[in-house]
Design an enzyme around this catalytic site. Structure first.
Site, PDB file in Angstrom:
ATOM      1  N   HIS A   1      18.132   7.811   0.275  1.00 29.33           N
ATOM      2  CA  HIS A   1      16.856   8.179   0.895  1.00 29.33           C
ATOM      3  C   HIS A   1      16.738   7.625   2.315  1.00 29.33           C
ATOM      4  O   HIS A   1      16.254   8.311   3.213  1.00 29.33           O
ATOM      5  CB  HIS A   1      15.691   7.664   0.040  1.00 29.33           C
ATOM      6  CG  HIS A   1      14.359   8.192   0.472  1.00 29.33           C
ATOM      7  ND1 HIS A   1      13.983   9.507   0.296  1.00 29.33           N
ATOM      8  CD2 HIS A   1      13.304   7.584   1.095  1.00 29.33           C
ATOM      9  CE1 HIS A   1      12.767   9.700   0.770  1.00 29.33           C
ATOM     10  NE2 HIS A   1      12.336   8.546   1.267  1.00 29.33           N
TER      11      HIS A   1
ATOM     12  N   ASP B   1      19.864  10.330  -3.292  1.00 27.57           N
ATOM     13  CA  ASP B   1      18.499   9.880  -2.984  1.00 27.57           C
ATOM     14  C   ASP B   1      17.879   9.265  -4.233  1.00 27.57           C
ATOM     15  O   ASP B   1      17.683   9.937  -5.245  1.00 27.57           O
ATOM     16  CB  ASP B   1      17.651  11.057  -2.502  1.00 27.57           C
ATOM     17  CG  ASP B   1      16.353  10.624  -1.850  1.00 27.57           C
ATOM     18  OD1 ASP B   1      15.692   9.712  -2.383  1.00 27.57           O
ATOM     19  OD2 ASP B   1      15.992  11.192  -0.810  1.00 27.57           O
TER      20      ASP B   1
ATOM     21  N   SER C   1      10.557  12.530   4.430  1.00 19.45           N
ATOM     22  CA  SER C   1       9.903  12.012   3.224  1.00 19.45           C
ATOM     23  C   SER C   1       8.446  12.475   3.154  1.00 19.45           C
ATOM     24  O   SER C   1       8.172  13.669   3.169  1.00 19.45           O
ATOM     25  CB  SER C   1      10.022  10.484   3.212  1.00 19.45           C
ATOM     26  OG  SER C   1       9.631   9.941   1.987  1.00 19.45           O
TER      27      SER C   1
END
Length: 279
Positions: free
Chosen positions: A247, A219, A150
């Site tokens: 995610h 995601d 991320s």
């Protein structure tokens, strides 16, 4: 007519003030949204194997989790997501360590037991401290695999731009903070307001090392299209979309398979056919 004009002027003045207020709030609060910085109740790194604190002269204090590689194998330097801290990365580190690959997780300023306040500049400084310590232990850039999840992708890409690693793994990366802000605040001039742009898309074309991008097709935080776009921008990237992964369960959904995939890539083993992802 004059009264109507006054009413309209007053109405639009209120709208303008409200818009300026939103801009001010977005500017002031953005770092708390980008870096929520989970804290540990501990004052120092856990007294467990691999955890230690780096305190270089004149540099920031940086906590790390370091599990050394087997002789001749690379070390993966990992930059975590914005809702994580290194104490949560033990399982990932041990899984890679069991496969012979070293693991060095870097804590961010203001996260875990680290002092400081997170910012793009601060994250880069922490990364440089950890990488310098790794080099001092005998692991140079040629044996370093940059890794991230991320928001950590912005750190990994910058370190790759600086020549700090020979390969890179990006898990659910974004193209830039500006692009992310546009998803939520498309009505604001985000490019003028963002303080920590982390513009990986702009840096990608100049980074020639092999890159592996893993992104879940479900995601809900960072769209898979961002990972695919980065795959088209890096000169040597492989993009692999993980079916059904969100995610926060990208690795966990097919844990052994993806850990094996990452370890193989880190060891410079056979790779999957080059995939730039769908447009």
């Amino acid at each position: 007519m004059i009264r109507i004009k006054r009413v309209l002027v007053g109405f639009f003045s209120i709208l303008a003030l409200g818009y300026l207020g939103l801009m001010g709030a977005a500017f002031a609060l953005q770092r708390s949204m980008l870096f929520p910085a989970p804290r540990s109740p501990l004052q120092e790194p856990p007294h467990r194997p691999g955890f230690r604190r780096l305190s270089p002269p004149g540099g920031p204090v940086v906590d790390v989790l370091h599990l050394p590689a087997e002789p001749g194998l690379p070390t993966m330097v990992h930059f975590h997501g914005n809702g994580e801290q290194i104490s949560q990365l033990v399982e990932l580190g041990e899984a890679l360590h069991q496969r012979g690959v070293g693991f060095l997780a870097v804590e961010y300023p203001g996260y875990g037991t680290n002092p400081g306040t997170p910012s793009e500049k601060g994250l880069y400084e922490a990364a440089e401290v950890a990488l310098a310590d790794l080099r001092a232990s005998g692991v140079g850039p040629e044996s370093t695999v940059l890794s991230s999840r991320s928001v950590g992708g912005g750190v990994a890409v910058e370190m790759a731009r600086r020549g700090r690693g020979a390969r890179m793994v990006l898990l659910a990366p974004f193209t830039s903070v500006v692009d992310m802000a546009n998803l939520v605040f498309s009505f604001l001039p985000t490019r003028l307001l963002v303080r920590d742009p982390m513009d990986s898309a702009a840096k990608a074309p100049a980074i020639g090392i092999p890159v592996l991008i893993l992104h879940g097709d479900q995601d809900e935080v960072i769209p898979v299209e961002m990972g695919q776009r980065l795959g088209r921008l890096f000169p040597h990237a492989t993009v692999e979309v993980v079916p059904g992964a969100h995610h926060n369960d990208l690795l966990e959904r097919t844990w052994p398979v993806l850990i094996d995939r990452i370890a193989t890539f880190a060891r410079n083993g056979p790779e999957a056919p080059l995939s730039k992802g769908s447009p």
